[in-house]
Scaffold this motif. Structure first.
Motif, PDB file in Angstrom:
ATOM      1  N   GLN A 298     -29.281  19.370 -35.806  1.00  0.00           N
ATOM      2  CA  GLN A 298     -30.378  19.824 -36.660  1.00  0.00           C
ATOM      3  C   GLN A 298     -30.050  19.629 -38.140  1.00  0.00           C
ATOM      4  O   GLN A 298     -30.944  19.351 -38.942  1.00  0.00           O
ATOM      5  N   GLN A 299     -28.780  19.730 -38.489  1.00  0.00           N
ATOM      6  CA  GLN A 299     -28.377  19.442 -39.866  1.00  0.00           C
ATOM      7  C   GLN A 299     -28.628  17.974 -40.194  1.00  0.00           C
ATOM      8  O   GLN A 299     -29.166  17.644 -41.248  1.00  0.00           O
ATOM      9  N   ALA A 300     -28.226  17.088 -39.260  1.00  0.00           N
ATOM     10  CA  ALA A 300     -28.424  15.655 -39.485  1.00  0.00           C
ATOM     11  C   ALA A 300     -29.907  15.321 -39.589  1.00  0.00           C
ATOM     12  O   ALA A 300     -30.330  14.518 -40.438  1.00  0.00           O
ATOM     13  N   GLU A 301     -30.718  15.947 -38.742  1.00  0.00           N
ATOM     14  CA  GLU A 301     -32.159  15.706 -38.807  1.00  0.00           C
ATOM     15  C   GLU A 301     -32.737  16.231 -40.107  1.00  0.00           C
ATOM     16  O   GLU A 301     -33.576  15.583 -40.747  1.00  0.00           O
ATOM     17  N   GLY A 302     -32.264  17.397 -40.529  1.00  0.00           N
ATOM     18  CA  GLY A 302     -32.771  17.998 -41.755  1.00  0.00           C
ATOM     19  C   GLY A 302     -32.497  17.159 -42.981  1.00  0.00           C
ATOM     20  O   GLY A 302     -33.241  17.223 -43.971  1.00  0.00           O
ATOM     21  N   GLU A 303     -31.432  16.360 -42.930  1.00  0.00           N
ATOM     22  CA  GLU A 303     -31.101  15.470 -44.044  1.00  0.00           C
ATOM     23  C   GLU A 303     -31.749  14.096 -43.885  1.00  0.00           C
ATOM     24  O   GLU A 303     -31.495  13.185 -44.685  1.00  0.00           O
ATOM     25  N   GLY A 304     -32.546  13.941 -42.823  1.00  0.00           N
ATOM     26  CA  GLY A 304     -33.227  12.669 -42.613  1.00  0.00           C
ATOM     27  C   GLY A 304     -32.308  11.549 -42.183  1.00  0.00           C
ATOM     28  O   GLY A 304     -32.572  10.375 -42.478  1.00  0.00           O
ATOM     29  N   LEU A 305     -31.242  11.877 -41.440  1.00  0.00           N
ATOM     30  CA  LEU A 305     -30.235  10.881 -41.080  1.00  0.00           C
ATOM     31  C   LEU A 305     -30.454  10.249 -39.710  1.00  0.00           C
ATOM     32  O   LEU A 305     -29.938   9.166 -39.444  1.00  0.00           O
ATOM     33  N   ILE A 306     -31.187  10.929 -38.820  1.00  0.00           N
ATOM     34  CA  ILE A 306     -31.342  10.422 -37.455  1.00  0.00           C
ATOM     35  C   ILE A 306     -32.801  10.427 -37.029  1.00  0.00           C
ATOM     36  O   ILE A 306     -33.606  11.216 -37.520  1.00  0.00           O
TER      37      ILE A 306
ATOM     38  N   MET B  60     -18.226  12.452 -40.449  1.00  0.00           N
ATOM     39  CA  MET B  60     -19.285  11.716 -39.760  1.00  0.00           C
ATOM     40  C   MET B  60     -20.578  11.781 -40.555  1.00  0.00           C
ATOM     41  O   MET B  60     -21.243  10.752 -40.793  1.00  0.00           O
ATOM     42  N   LEU B  61     -20.950  12.973 -41.023  1.00  0.00           N
ATOM     43  CA  LEU B  61     -22.179  13.123 -41.789  1.00  0.00           C
ATOM     44  C   LEU B  61     -22.100  12.366 -43.115  1.00  0.00           C
ATOM     45  O   LEU B  61     -23.075  11.732 -43.537  1.00  0.00           O
ATOM     46  N   THR B  62     -20.944  12.411 -43.747  1.00  0.00           N
ATOM     47  CA  THR B  62     -20.766  11.696 -45.013  1.00  0.00           C
ATOM     48  C   THR B  62     -20.943  10.195 -44.817  1.00  0.00           C
ATOM     49  O   THR B  62     -21.574   9.507 -45.629  1.00  0.00           O
ATOM     50  N   LYS B  63     -20.388   9.669 -43.715  1.00  0.00           N
ATOM     51  CA  LYS B  63     -20.524   8.233 -43.455  1.00  0.00           C
ATOM     52  C   LYS B  63     -21.976   7.848 -43.220  1.00  0.00           C
ATOM     53  O   LYS B  63     -22.426   6.774 -43.660  1.00  0.00           O
ATOM     54  N   LEU B  64     -22.736   8.692 -42.540  1.00  0.00           N
ATOM     55  CA  LEU B  64     -24.153   8.402 -42.338  1.00  0.00           C
ATOM     56  C   LEU B  64     -24.900   8.417 -43.667  1.00  0.00           C
ATOM     57  O   LEU B  64     -25.770   7.578 -43.915  1.00  0.00           O
ATOM     58  N   ARG B  65     -24.562   9.378 -44.523  1.00  0.00           N
ATOM     59  CA  ARG B  65     -25.247   9.500 -45.808  1.00  0.00           C
ATOM     60  C   ARG B  65     -24.972   8.313 -46.728  1.00  0.00           C
ATOM     61  O   ARG B  65     -25.859   7.837 -47.445  1.00  0.00           O
ATOM     62  N   THR B  66     -23.731   7.870 -46.739  1.00  0.00           N
ATOM     63  CA  THR B  66     -23.291   6.908 -47.760  1.00  0.00           C
ATOM     64  C   THR B  66     -23.282   5.456 -47.295  1.00  0.00           C
ATOM     65  O   THR B  66     -23.005   4.559 -48.104  1.00  0.00           O
ATOM     66  N   ASN B  67     -23.601   5.215 -46.029  1.00  0.00           N
ATOM     67  CA  ASN B  67     -23.592   3.841 -45.512  1.00  0.00           C
ATOM     68  C   ASN B  67     -24.893   3.516 -44.785  1.00  0.00           C
ATOM     69  O   ASN B  67     -24.888   3.203 -43.587  1.00  0.00           O
TER      70      ASN B  67
ATOM     71  N   GLY C   4     -27.761   1.809 -42.955  1.00  0.00           N
ATOM     72  CA  GLY C   4     -27.845   0.515 -42.286  1.00  0.00           C
ATOM     73  C   GLY C   4     -26.577   0.080 -41.593  1.00  0.00           C
ATOM     74  O   GLY C   4     -26.576  -0.924 -40.873  1.00  0.00           O
ATOM     75  N   ALA C   5     -25.478   0.836 -41.766  1.00  0.00           N
ATOM     76  CA  ALA C   5     -24.190   0.419 -41.199  1.00  0.00           C
ATOM     77  C   ALA C   5     -24.060   0.756 -39.727  1.00  0.00           C
ATOM     78  O   ALA C   5     -23.315   0.090 -39.004  1.00  0.00           O
ATOM     79  N   TYR C   6     -24.778   1.766 -39.245  1.00  0.00           N
ATOM     80  CA  TYR C   6     -24.564   2.261 -37.881  1.00  0.00           C
ATOM     81  C   TYR C   6     -25.857   2.249 -37.074  1.00  0.00           C
ATOM     82  O   TYR C   6     -26.953   2.461 -37.606  1.00  0.00           O
ATOM     83  N   ASP C   7     -25.686   2.029 -35.775  1.00  0.00           N
ATOM     84  CA  ASP C   7     -26.836   1.967 -34.875  1.00  0.00           C
ATOM     85  C   ASP C   7     -26.823   3.085 -33.834  1.00  0.00           C
ATOM     86  O   ASP C   7     -27.873   3.474 -33.321  1.00  0.00           O
ATOM     87  N   VAL C   8     -25.639   3.588 -33.516  1.00  0.00           N
ATOM     88  CA  VAL C   8     -25.477   4.726 -32.612  1.00  0.00           C
ATOM     89  C   VAL C   8     -24.418   5.639 -33.214  1.00  0.00           C
ATOM     90  O   VAL C   8     -23.410   5.155 -33.744  1.00  0.00           O
ATOM     91  N   VAL C   9     -24.649   6.953 -33.140  1.00  0.00           N
ATOM     92  CA  VAL C   9     -23.664   7.892 -33.659  1.00  0.00           C
ATOM     93  C   VAL C   9     -23.480   9.038 -32.681  1.00  0.00           C
ATOM     94  O   VAL C   9     -24.443   9.537 -32.091  1.00  0.00           O
ATOM     95  N   LEU C  10     -22.229   9.426 -32.483  1.00  0.00           N
ATOM     96  CA  LEU C  10     -21.893  10.590 -31.659  1.00  0.00           C
ATOM     97  C   LEU C  10     -22.039  11.829 -32.532  1.00  0.00           C
ATOM     98  O   LEU C  10     -21.413  11.925 -33.593  1.00  0.00           O
ATOM     99  N   ILE C  11     -22.838  12.784 -32.095  1.00  0.00           N
ATOM    100  CA  ILE C  11     -23.028  14.018 -32.855  1.00  0.00           C
ATOM    101  C   ILE C  11     -22.874  15.225 -31.933  1.00  0.00           C
ATOM    102  O   ILE C  11     -23.577  15.337 -30.915  1.00  0.00           O
ATOM    103  N   ASN C  12     -21.957  16.110 -32.279  1.00  0.00           N
ATOM    104  CA  ASN C  12     -21.907  17.415 -31.627  1.00  0.00           C
ATOM    105  C   ASN C  12     -23.269  18.059 -31.865  1.00  0.00           C
ATOM    106  O   ASN C  12     -23.744  18.138 -32.995  1.00  0.00           O
TER     107      ASN C  12
END
Length: 355
Positions: free
Chosen positions: A94-102, A72-79, A81-89
């Motif tokens: 905090q990892q996703a936020e730290g990478e600037g993904l959400i 899931m994280l890889t898809k957010l990183r590498t795509n 503009g592709a997604y508008d909503v993502v399910l995150i455990n």
């Protein structure tokens, strides 16, 4: 963990009722489309729900799927503009936020958020520097399941000689280490004495019949009387009872259970954030949840209003009691070195079981 669920298809009869008046318009100027990234078959892609949402808003919802949280994280990183909503455990929020993904989310812009249980709505896993980065959606537990007639109130039953050859363990390092930590009085997310955890898990060897990795595998083995006690998922226990008529009792031991909280977030790169928030608002709508829960046996809704609308004797309400929230250690973000230590420990224990 994977929460993939096999479900019956629902009727679309509910459609108009759920969203009537919420975002309905006499006509739509243009067709709109958003893309959701989720586990396959996990609520957001139910046909009845997508039709109702599209009919009321003019927004078509497409899906892409992942098979693991790292994917899931890889898809957010590498795509972008592709997604508008993502399910995150929430353990990964905090990892996703730290990478600037959400993006941070203003909960006041989501009307159904007012019904969220305060302990989940403002859960520490979902926040960074006081800002919320995910809308609490569903929660559940990895806890103790036993065959009806067996009395238990502790994880210690896993090493009770009375149940030799009658134990099934989930083949998951984080869950297994968490159980060992609870048994030894430690923090399930950060046990300091890993040797004690290892010893506690190795003490279960005489009882172990099998390790399982899917809900289907669990149901078939339990139905065949292969085991009587196991770690299990709360939502899966509802489905095992309701859909498969299995004699399962779900218990939260005195040491506590391992909780998880799933959230819906908006990727930074989404260009359709307003429409994304509309869909998230629908996903936490009690009416949507009640249909999903009654027909299939969903995990518990983070929307307190939704849970309170279930009949008092509903299995989902009985298994996901509100008071259990105080007995759960919710999965938290794990540093890479700690996650690797958990994986190494579990591989050592499994090798010991195999001897």
């Amino acid at each position: 963990m994977s929460y993939q669920i096999n479900r019956r298809r629902f009727t679309a009869a509910l459609g108009g009722a759920v969203l009537a008046g919420a975002w309905a318009r006499p006509g739509f100027a243009e067709a709109k489309e958003i893309t959701v990234l989720n586990w396959k078959g996990y609520g957001t892609d139910e046909a009845f729900a997508l039709k109702a949402f599209a009919d009321a808003t003019g927004i078509t919802v497409k899906h892409d799927y992942f098979n693991s949280e790292p994917e899931m994280l890889t898809k957010l990183r590498t795509n972008p503009g592709a997604y508008d909503v993502v399910l995150i455990n929430s353990a990964r929020t905090q990892q996703a936020e730290g990478e600037g993904l959400i993006d941070p989310i203003d909960l006041t812009a989501i009307s159904n958020a007012q019904g969220l249980a305060p302990a989940l709505k403002e859960h520490a896993n979902l926040k960074v520097d006081g800002k919320v980065y995910g809308v609490a959606w569903l929660w559940g537990m990895n806890s103790l399941a036993v065959r009806k007639g067996i009395s238990a109130d502790s994880w210690a039953i896993f090493s009770d000689p009375k149940y030799a050859g009658k134990l099934a363990l989930f083949d998951d390092a984080v869950t297994s280490v968490g159980i060992g930590a609870l048994l030894t009085g430690q923090d399930a997310n950060d046990p300091k004495d890993l040797k004690a955890v290892t010893d506690a898990l190795k003490a279960m060897k005489a009882n172990l019949k099998l390790t399982w990795s899917s809900e289907d595998e669990w149901n078939k083995a339990f139905a065949a009387n292969s085991f009587d006690i196991s770690v299990y998922w709360s939502g899966a226990a509802v489905r095992s009872i309701r859909q498969h008529n299995l004699p399962v009792e779900f218990i939260v031991p005195k040491e506590g259970a391992i909780g998880w909280l799933d959230s819906l977030a908006v990727p930074v790169s989404s260009t359709k954030k307003e429409d994304a928030l509309k869909f998230i608002n629908y996903m936490i709508d009690p009416t949507f949840y009640l249909t999903w829960a009654k027909e299939a046996g969903a995990p518990a809704s983070a929307n307190q209003s939704a849970m309170e609308q279930l009949p008092a004797d509903d299995l989902n309400r009985q298994i996901h009691k509100a008071e259990y929230l105080t007995k759960l250690t919710f999965m938290a973000a794990l540093p890479d070195d700690r996650r690797q230590a958990f994986n190494d420990l579990w591989e050592e224990v499994k090798a010991f079981y195999a001897k």
